[in-house]
Scaffold this active site. Sequence first.
Site, PDB file in Angstrom:
ATOM      1  N   LEU A 167       9.891  -0.583  -5.709  1.00 45.01           N
ATOM      2  CA  LEU A 167       9.330  -0.364  -7.049  1.00 45.01           C
ATOM      3  C   LEU A 167      10.344  -0.700  -8.136  1.00 45.01           C
ATOM      4  N   GLU A 217       3.043   1.417 -11.349  1.00 42.90           N
ATOM      5  CA  GLU A 217       4.515   1.319 -11.184  1.00 42.90           C
ATOM      6  C   GLU A 217       5.214   2.539 -11.781  1.00 42.90           C
ATOM      7  N   THR A 235       0.057   3.957  -2.875  1.00 43.42           N
ATOM      8  CA  THR A 235      -0.807   4.965  -3.513  1.00 43.42           C
ATOM      9  C   THR A 235      -1.981   5.339  -2.607  1.00 43.42           C
ATOM     10  N   GLU A 236      -2.323   6.631  -2.638  1.00 47.57           N
ATOM     11  CA  GLU A 236      -3.485   7.118  -1.881  1.00 47.57           C
ATOM     12  C   GLU A 236      -4.446   7.814  -2.844  1.00 47.57           C
ATOM     13  N   GLY A 253       0.813  -1.215   0.000  1.00 52.20           N
ATOM     14  CA  GLY A 253       0.000   0.000   0.000  1.00 52.20           C
ATOM     15  C   GLY A 253       0.841   1.257   0.000  1.00 52.20           C
ATOM     16  N   THR A 278      -3.341  -3.762  -5.633  1.00 53.08           N
ATOM     17  CA  THR A 278      -3.480  -5.113  -6.192  1.00 53.08           C
ATOM     18  C   THR A 278      -3.486  -6.142  -5.064  1.00 53.08           C
TER      19      THR A 278
HETATM   20  P1  TGC Z   1      13.250  11.979  -5.044  1.00 47.84           P
HETATM   21  O1  TGC Z   1      13.663  13.231  -4.337  1.00 47.84           O
HETATM   22  O2  TGC Z   1      13.672  11.749  -6.447  1.00 47.84           O
HETATM   23  O3  TGC Z   1      13.722  10.729  -4.169  1.00 47.84           O
HETATM   24  C1  TGC Z   1      13.400  10.592  -2.799  1.00 47.84           C
HETATM   25  C2  TGC Z   1      14.310   9.490  -2.243  1.00 47.84           C
HETATM   26  O4  TGC Z   1      14.033   8.257  -2.923  1.00 47.84           O
HETATM   27  C3  TGC Z   1      15.227   7.817  -3.607  1.00 47.84           C
HETATM   28  N1  TGC Z   1      14.799   7.262  -4.900  1.00 47.84           N
HETATM   29  C4  TGC Z   1      14.916   5.976  -5.203  1.00 47.84           C
HETATM   30  N2  TGC Z   1      15.437   4.955  -4.517  1.00 47.84           N
HETATM   31  C5  TGC Z   1      15.417   3.761  -5.100  1.00 47.84           C
HETATM   32  N3  TGC Z   1      14.870   3.561  -6.321  1.00 47.84           N
HETATM   33  C6  TGC Z   1      14.328   4.556  -7.041  1.00 47.84           C
HETATM   34  N4  TGC Z   1      13.783   4.331  -8.235  1.00 47.84           N
HETATM   35  C7  TGC Z   1      14.336   5.838  -6.486  1.00 47.84           C
HETATM   36  N5  TGC Z   1      13.896   7.054  -6.893  1.00 47.84           N
HETATM   37  C8  TGC Z   1      14.194   7.907  -5.923  1.00 47.84           C
HETATM   38  C9  TGC Z   1      16.088   9.037  -3.768  1.00 47.84           C
HETATM   39  O5  TGC Z   1      17.459   8.694  -3.879  1.00 47.84           O
HETATM   40  C10 TGC Z   1      15.795   9.753  -2.471  1.00 47.84           C
HETATM   41  O6  TGC Z   1      16.490   9.075  -1.440  1.00 47.84           O
HETATM   42  P2  TGC Z   1      17.145   9.865  -0.201  1.00 47.84           P
HETATM   43  O7  TGC Z   1      17.711   8.797   0.673  1.00 47.84           O
HETATM   44  O8  TGC Z   1      18.160  10.767  -0.820  1.00 47.84           O
HETATM   45  O9  TGC Z   1      16.017  10.637   0.423  1.00 47.84           O
HETATM   46  O10 TGC Z   1      11.690  11.885  -4.926  1.00 47.84           O
HETATM   47  P3  TGC Z   1      10.533  12.725  -5.587  1.00 47.84           P
HETATM   48  O11 TGC Z   1       9.581  13.078  -4.518  1.00 47.84           O
HETATM   49  O12 TGC Z   1      11.127  13.826  -6.449  1.00 47.84           O
HETATM   50  O13 TGC Z   1       9.806  11.660  -6.517  1.00 47.84           O
HETATM   51  C11 TGC Z   1      10.385  11.098  -7.596  1.00 47.84           C
HETATM   52  C12 TGC Z   1       9.363  10.250  -8.384  1.00 47.84           C
HETATM   53  C13 TGC Z   1       8.247  11.113  -8.978  1.00 47.84           C
HETATM   54  C14 TGC Z   1      10.153   9.628  -9.528  1.00 47.84           C
HETATM   55  C15 TGC Z   1       8.752   9.179  -7.467  1.00 47.84           C
HETATM   56  O14 TGC Z   1       7.932   9.740  -6.513  1.00 47.84           O
HETATM   57  C16 TGC Z   1       7.979   8.128  -8.243  1.00 47.84           C
HETATM   58  O15 TGC Z   1       8.571   7.168  -8.728  1.00 47.84           O
HETATM   59  N6  TGC Z   1       6.613   8.251  -8.379  1.00 47.84           N
HETATM   60  C17 TGC Z   1       5.799   7.220  -8.978  1.00 47.84           C
HETATM   61  C18 TGC Z   1       5.042   6.475  -7.919  1.00 47.84           C
HETATM   62  C19 TGC Z   1       4.843   5.034  -8.265  1.00 47.84           C
HETATM   63  O16 TGC Z   1       5.511   4.473  -9.093  1.00 47.84           O
HETATM   64  N7  TGC Z   1       3.931   4.379  -7.583  1.00 47.84           N
HETATM   65  C20 TGC Z   1       3.744   2.971  -7.761  1.00 47.84           C
HETATM   66  C21 TGC Z   1       2.897   2.385  -6.649  1.00 47.84           C
HETATM   67  S1  TGC Z   1       2.973   0.613  -6.540  1.00 47.84           S
HETATM   68  C22 TGC Z   1       2.211   0.058  -7.910  1.00 47.84           C
HETATM   69  O17 TGC Z   1       1.846   0.746  -8.787  1.00 47.84           O
HETATM   70  C23 TGC Z   1       2.030  -1.396  -7.969  1.00 47.84           C
HETATM   71  S2  TGC Z   1       1.254  -1.987  -9.378  1.00 47.84           S
HETATM   72  C24 TGC Z   1       1.494  -3.596  -9.010  1.00 47.84           C
HETATM   73  C25 TGC Z   1       1.138  -4.580  -9.998  1.00 47.84           C
HETATM   74  O18 TGC Z   1      -0.026  -4.959 -10.038  1.00 47.84           O
HETATM   75  O19 TGC Z   1       2.053  -5.097 -10.715  1.00 47.84           O
HETATM   76  P1  FAD Z   2      -1.990  10.689 -11.048  1.00 49.90           P
HETATM   77  O1  FAD Z   2      -0.716  10.715 -10.304  1.00 49.90           O
HETATM   78  O2  FAD Z   2      -3.113  11.523 -10.569  1.00 49.90           O
HETATM   79  O3  FAD Z   2      -1.696  11.030 -12.573  1.00 49.90           O
HETATM   80  C1  FAD Z   2      -2.726  11.359 -13.518  1.00 49.90           C
HETATM   81  C2  FAD Z   2      -2.037  11.811 -14.816  1.00 49.90           C
HETATM   82  O4  FAD Z   2      -1.229  12.959 -14.541  1.00 49.90           O
HETATM   83  C3  FAD Z   2      -1.086  10.751 -15.366  1.00 49.90           C
HETATM   84  O5  FAD Z   2      -1.090  10.797 -16.766  1.00 49.90           O
HETATM   85  C4  FAD Z   2       0.272  11.218 -14.846  1.00 49.90           C
HETATM   86  O6  FAD Z   2       1.366  10.768 -15.626  1.00 49.90           O
HETATM   87  C5  FAD Z   2       0.097  12.730 -14.958  1.00 49.90           C
HETATM   88  N1  FAD Z   2       1.026  13.426 -14.065  1.00 49.90           N
HETATM   89  C6  FAD Z   2       1.143  13.323 -12.713  1.00 49.90           C
HETATM   90  N2  FAD Z   2       2.136  14.092 -12.267  1.00 49.90           N
HETATM   91  C7  FAD Z   2       2.691  14.663 -13.360  1.00 49.90           C
HETATM   92  C8  FAD Z   2       3.770  15.555 -13.575  1.00 49.90           C
HETATM   93  N3  FAD Z   2       4.500  15.990 -12.568  1.00 49.90           N
HETATM   94  N4  FAD Z   2       4.041  15.960 -14.838  1.00 49.90           N
HETATM   95  C9  FAD Z   2       3.327  15.506 -15.884  1.00 49.90           C
HETATM   96  N5  FAD Z   2       2.286  14.665 -15.761  1.00 49.90           N
HETATM   97  C10 FAD Z   2       1.985  14.231 -14.508  1.00 49.90           C
HETATM   98  N6  FAD Z   2      -0.491   1.329  -6.133  1.00 49.90           N
HETATM   99  C11 FAD Z   2       0.039   0.739  -5.021  1.00 49.90           C
HETATM  100  O7  FAD Z   2       0.542   1.403  -4.128  1.00 49.90           O
HETATM  101  N7  FAD Z   2      -0.005  -0.633  -4.882  1.00 49.90           N
HETATM  102  C12 FAD Z   2      -0.559  -1.431  -5.819  1.00 49.90           C
HETATM  103  O8  FAD Z   2      -0.570  -2.665  -5.660  1.00 49.90           O
HETATM  104  C13 FAD Z   2      -1.125  -0.828  -6.988  1.00 49.90           C
HETATM  105  N8  FAD Z   2      -1.753  -1.605  -7.915  1.00 49.90           N
HETATM  106  C14 FAD Z   2      -2.393  -0.995  -8.972  1.00 49.90           C
HETATM  107  C15 FAD Z   2      -3.170  -1.774  -9.845  1.00 49.90           C
HETATM  108  C16 FAD Z   2      -3.847  -1.171 -10.887  1.00 49.90           C
HETATM  109  C17 FAD Z   2      -4.695  -2.014 -11.794  1.00 49.90           C
HETATM  110  C18 FAD Z   2      -3.745   0.230 -11.101  1.00 49.90           C
HETATM  111  C19 FAD Z   2      -4.455   0.881 -12.250  1.00 49.90           C
HETATM  112  C20 FAD Z   2      -3.003   0.999 -10.230  1.00 49.90           C
HETATM  113  C21 FAD Z   2      -2.332   0.402  -9.150  1.00 49.90           C
HETATM  114  N9  FAD Z   2      -1.625   1.172  -8.218  1.00 49.90           N
HETATM  115  C22 FAD Z   2      -1.069   0.585  -7.105  1.00 49.90           C
HETATM  116  C23 FAD Z   2      -1.638   2.630  -8.314  1.00 49.90           C
HETATM  117  C24 FAD Z   2      -0.673   3.202  -9.337  1.00 49.90           C
HETATM  118  O9  FAD Z   2       0.644   3.110  -8.895  1.00 49.90           O
HETATM  119  C25 FAD Z   2      -1.086   4.673  -9.595  1.00 49.90           C
HETATM  120  O10 FAD Z   2      -2.302   4.622 -10.324  1.00 49.90           O
HETATM  121  C26 FAD Z   2      -0.027   5.425 -10.343  1.00 49.90           C
HETATM  122  O11 FAD Z   2       1.128   5.622  -9.548  1.00 49.90           O
HETATM  123  C27 FAD Z   2      -0.545   6.810 -10.835  1.00 49.90           C
HETATM  124  O12 FAD Z   2      -1.208   7.489  -9.820  1.00 49.90           O
HETATM  125  P2  FAD Z   2      -2.679   8.093 -10.090  1.00 49.90           P
HETATM  126  O13 FAD Z   2      -3.535   7.025 -10.640  1.00 49.90           O
HETATM  127  O14 FAD Z   2      -3.098   8.750  -8.814  1.00 49.90           O
HETATM  128  O15 FAD Z   2      -2.492   9.169 -11.214  1.00 49.90           O
END
Ligand code: TGC
Ligand code: FAD
Length: 379
Positions: free
Chosen positions: A235, A359, A125-126, A123, A157
Amino acid sequence: WSALLEEEEKAVRMYVRRFVDAEAMPHIAADFEAGHFRTELVAGLAELGLLGANLHGYGCAGISSVAYGLACMELERCDSGLRSFVSVQTSLAMFAIWKFGSEEQKQRWLPRMAAGELLGCFGLTEPEHGSDPGGMTTRAVRDGEGWRLDGVKTWITSAGLSDLAVVWAKTGEDADSISGFVVERSDAGYTTPEIPHKLSMRASSTGSIHLDSVYVPDDRRFPDIRGLRGPLSCLNNARFGVAFGVLGAARACLERALEYTGDRQQFGVPIASKQLTQAKLADIASDIIQASLMSLHYGRLKDAGKLSPIQVSVMKRNNCRVALNAARQARSMMGANGITVEYDVLRHALNLESTFTYEGTDEIHTLAIGRALTGLAAF
Ligand code: TGC
Ligand code: FAD
């Protein structure tokens, strides 16, 4: 590219393929239509060693990252939801515990998770914080020997299937205070409503996590990791599996399109004999080959401990684009039949819309690459 694979990697690919063909493929169209994740598959996945497959110790199989990537491809050749289930159990829930848990925490959960006896979710994402998880509002406040957790996580998920959740929460105001907690199904105040009406990932369970003053003892907090680095490190692993996995869906779409366009006659000849069709097939095949070679190379770097987060962003972004384009093009080559569940390709395309977003969205990975190239953050 098979010539570049080790024998062990080919063996993993073969046994996962056999399992998927026998146990998952025959049901997937019906499961997708019904919006059903087939929990009966979990025991078989565990028996194959796929839960925690690339982790070492604690009952995990300890296969290479490349072999794990190939397994993800075979799972997603069937459906992204099946691969997602394994990704979340392995690369998010189990990896978080394996990487950041105390020895006692690892012993307590990992062997049973590898055996499929305990299912996990992750968990982060919010509702108001998806791409910027650092803004999360879920809070953990000290309460005697433990913590009180309040907040909502969404789009999780396997939330509804899980016995435990790795939940990220702030103990203070800043992202630096983010800590990881393991919340158990039986904890009072913990509920996981399912998200209904999805048009993508229908054969996967997706829910929310509601934390209503949930008490979690201190021995269920990861002892040493603080800040966004914790969840983002998990991630990296999950994104690697997604990137490999989606190529399985792309290959399935290519195979379907080849079969269909070879059979389907229009203007008295198979549509595969038309240059416009061949151009589409050639583009898909060429994209898949390039993406596969890059993934294999990055997989070898990962096994050598040299894969950087930016390379993972390149791979995740590229492969999700390749796969989504393959599925859309395959759908167009199959005309009206392409929109039915029977022909698979629109199911893959719908699923791949989720992989494009989760992701880290395509845009977020674009900006991560942009930052690495320019030194300027444009988030
Ligand atoms: P930023 O200032 O860049 O970094 C904060 C701290 O995090 C470290 N860091 C990383 N460490 C390891 N791996 C990475 N890829 C890292 N990216 C950054 C960084 O070094 C720093 O560490 P420290 O110790 O210096 O504090 O952070 P930011 O706030 O500017 O954000 C960067 C950004 C936008 C890239 C990040 O927030 C991001 O990746 N956002 C996307 C969120 C996301 O991917 N959510 C996924 C949720 S889980 C999911 O979707 C599961 S789907 C599952 C499925 O069904 O398969
Ligand atoms: P938002 O962040 O609101 O983004 C909406 C749009 O705005 C996107 O096109 C995005 O790219 C764009 N945007 C956002 N910020 C910027 C920027 N700075 N500049 C330009 N464009 C921007 N999360 C978990 O934690 N655990 C899970 O197991 C998990 N499973 C998932 C399973 C499914 C099927 C799905 C659909 C999502 C899941 N997620 C999970 C959540 C997923 O990681 C988020 O949906 C994703 O990170 C995007 O967040 P959001 O949906 O709030 O979109």
